[in-house]
Design an enzyme around this catalytic site. Structure first.
Site, mmCIF file in Angstrom:
data_model
loop_
_atom_site.group_PDB
_atom_site.id
_atom_site.type_symbol
_atom_site.label_atom_id
_atom_site.label_comp_id
_atom_site.label_asym_id
_atom_site.label_seq_id
_atom_site.Cartn_x
_atom_site.Cartn_y
_atom_site.Cartn_z
ATOM 1 N N GLU A 328 17.776 31.593 14.255
ATOM 2 C CA GLU A 328 17.067 31.360 15.514
ATOM 3 C C GLU A 328 15.735 32.094 15.614
ATOM 4 O O GLU A 328 14.959 31.846 16.548
ATOM 5 C CB GLU A 328 17.947 31.805 16.695
ATOM 6 N N TRP A 443 35.268 52.109 20.989
ATOM 7 C CA TRP A 443 34.765 51.146 20.015
ATOM 8 C C TRP A 443 34.680 51.744 18.609
ATOM 9 O O TRP A 443 34.265 52.880 18.436
ATOM 10 C CB TRP A 443 33.377 50.646 20.412
#
Length: 544
Positions: A328, A443
């Site tokens: 992209e 995390w």
């Protein structure tokens, strides 16, 4: 009040004319099955003019999509020029996609004709009847002995060029925002999405790669894009080489490590670009070659682990330089370098710095956004979603399944990566959003854990993914490929990690595989590993 400057489009006909008129003497080398072909830019440009006339004779309409299944070669380069310079759209397609994905992208793009390398034809021809809009298949003979079907739709590339009449007309694209090229994402998390590049975005991106603080490509370089021309326009490197007159070495189907290393040495390549998987495979054979010309090698498609960049520094005297981008984003958004802020860093620190994505290149912008939707501080510690904007960044997707949820209300692209940025603008990718492991409410970065494992001297590759855990929510699982002749164990891997990561990051399960499955673009396939894990019903503590 407006400025009083000439209104000239940023378009690929200018790139073509510059290569043809200024650098006709420079060479383009193409690998083929069993050998090589060397041409000058002048010869490539002359063939490009014949190809443009041939597209007219084939009846390919303006704005039609022209699909390619081809390796890096002078013929693919001719398509890179002739198709967009005549107002058509070049649609490069990755032949390594699954058959269903290939059919989807060909039909979604509504390709009018296809150009296929002979060595790739066996993978594509069985799908031809599923292509609803394709009128002809032009076969480019790259030295393969693959059978060519006797079918009225099949056309030989060289015959096509030989029959072309009136190859002398000038190329012109009046509007720089005209579509020039189309590439679909790899579709690892859903249907592939089309990214439609304009002449303006391609020319701007090519100029960005020439900048000293990006790649600094110049007329004295010999550029070897190992990254495929069927994926994100080979990172724009062919167009950059045309702009500055650099020599170009295109490996074609010669993609084994010995073949690639031989080309690097034989043609005195100064600049190379590939994904980490390729550079990792090349490292064991580079010591057999003399590579004094190499000044920079760029690694994309994922993080560069310390062991890999150190290996290149020790073997050829040049560390890997990291860059970051996506389909992209044309694709380069960041390129690492050692700036003045790092003048006091040690050689080891500088090498590690070059292994990070680095700062954004000119004309592009990055920001990190937290869960609350606010931009976080550039402190190098606070992580959030990486968002990017600029004239080389997609504004919306192309195709029947185009989605709008990949963009913010103010038009920035949401990358799906979790990252940090320090006060000097240096980016660090923490993980893909979907690949973070949340264990006990905290995390774990699969990227950092993979890099730590790959720093083990007996480990060649490592991929980490999360699995459900009744107590912690998720726990990390590591899949490891040993170096040839080495025999690491679960405990030696875990012992190695104890000095490098927090104790609760240590994977409960370590599996030893012959190879880690790769995506169509050469990245580790976490989806494939998760599917293997579920299908084999692996349990805690097991290894293979």
């Amino acid at each position: 009040m407006l400025g009083l400057m000439q209104d000239r489009p940023l378009s690929l006909p200018h790139v073509f004319r510059r290569a043809e008129r200024c650098f006709g003497h420079k060479t383009v080398v193409s690998g083929r099955v069993g050998g090589e072909t060397t041409m000058t830019w002048a010869e490539v440009c002359a063939r490009t003019r014949r190809l443009a006339a041939a597209l007219d004779e084939l009846g390919v309409p303006a704005e039609a999509r022209v699909g390619t299944f081809a390796w890096n070669s002078h013929r693919h380069l001719e398509l890179y020029l002739a198709v967009p310079c005549t107002g058509r759209v070049l649609h490069t397609i990755n032949h390594r996609l699954f058959g269903e994905q290939i059919t989807y992208v060909v039909n979604d793009a509504a390709d009018d004709v296809l150009f296929v390398d002979r060595s790739i034809l066996p993978a594509i021809w069985p799908l031809v009847d599923t292509f609803t809009t394709v009128r002809a298949v032009v076969v480019m003979d790259d030295g393969s002995d693959a059978e060519i079907p006797e079918d009225a739709r099949v056309v030989d590339y060289e015959d096509l060029l030989g029959r072309a009449a009136n190859p002398g007309h000038e190329f012109a694209v009046a509007d720089e925002n005209t579509a020039a090229a189309l590439c679909y994402t790899s579709g690892t998390t859903g249907a592939p999405k089309g990214v439609l590049y304009s002449h303006r975005s391609i020319v701007l991106h090519a100029c960005l790669l020439l900048m000293v603080d990006t790649f600094g490509i110049n007329e004295r370089d010999v550029v070897m894009p190992i990254v495929p021309m069927f994926h994100v326009n080979a990172w724009g490197l062919p167009y950059s080489a045309m702009l500055c007159g650099a020599g170009l070495v295109l490996p074609g189907p010669a993609m084994t490590p010995p073949e690639l290393a031989g080309m690097l040495a034989r043609h005195q390549v100064t600049f190379g670009a590939a994904v980490a998987t390729v550079w990792r495979g090349l490292l064991p054979v580079l010591g057999r070659h003399d590579l004094p010309a190499v000044r920079q090698i760029v690694c994309g498609g994922g993080a560069v682990d310390e062991a890999l960049t150190r290996g290149y520094q020790d073997t050829i005297g040049v560390p890997l330089t990291n860059a970051w981008g996506m389909t992209e984003t044309s694709p380069v958004v960041t390129a690492s370098r050692v700036g003045t802020a790092h003048d006091r860093c040690t050689p080891e620190q500088r090498r590690a710095l070059l292994g990070t994505p680095g700062p954004a290149v000119p004309l592009t912008e990055v920001r990190i956004v937290g869960d609350d939707g606010r931009e976080v501080s550039w402190d190098g510690r606070t992580s959030g979603e990486l968002q990017v904007s600029g004239p080389t960044i997609v504004a919306r997707y192309f195709g029947s399944r185009a989605v709008a949820d990949g963009f913010t209300d103010d038009g920035w692209l949401r990358t799906g990566d979790v990252a940090t940025v320090d006060r000097h603008g240096y980016l660090r990718i923490v993980d893909r959003t979907k690949d973070l492991v949340k264990s006990g409410g905290e995390w774990i970065s699969s990227v950092e854990l993979e890099n730590a494992i790959m720093d083990h001297p007996d480990v060649s590759e490592a991929a980490v993914f999360g699995v459900a855990d009744e107590k912690w929510g998720e726990r990390p699982v590591a899949c490891v490929v040993a170096r040839p002749g080495a025999t690491p164990t679960v405990e030696t891997v875990r012992d190695h990690l104890r000095a490098r990561v927090a104790s609760w990051w240590l994977p409960d399960q370590v599996f030893f595989l012959d190879e880690i499955p790769k995506t169509a673009t050469g990245k580790f396939s976490k989806q494939g590993l998760r599917s293997w894990y579920v299908a084999d019903n692996r349990g805690p503590g097991k290894s293979i």
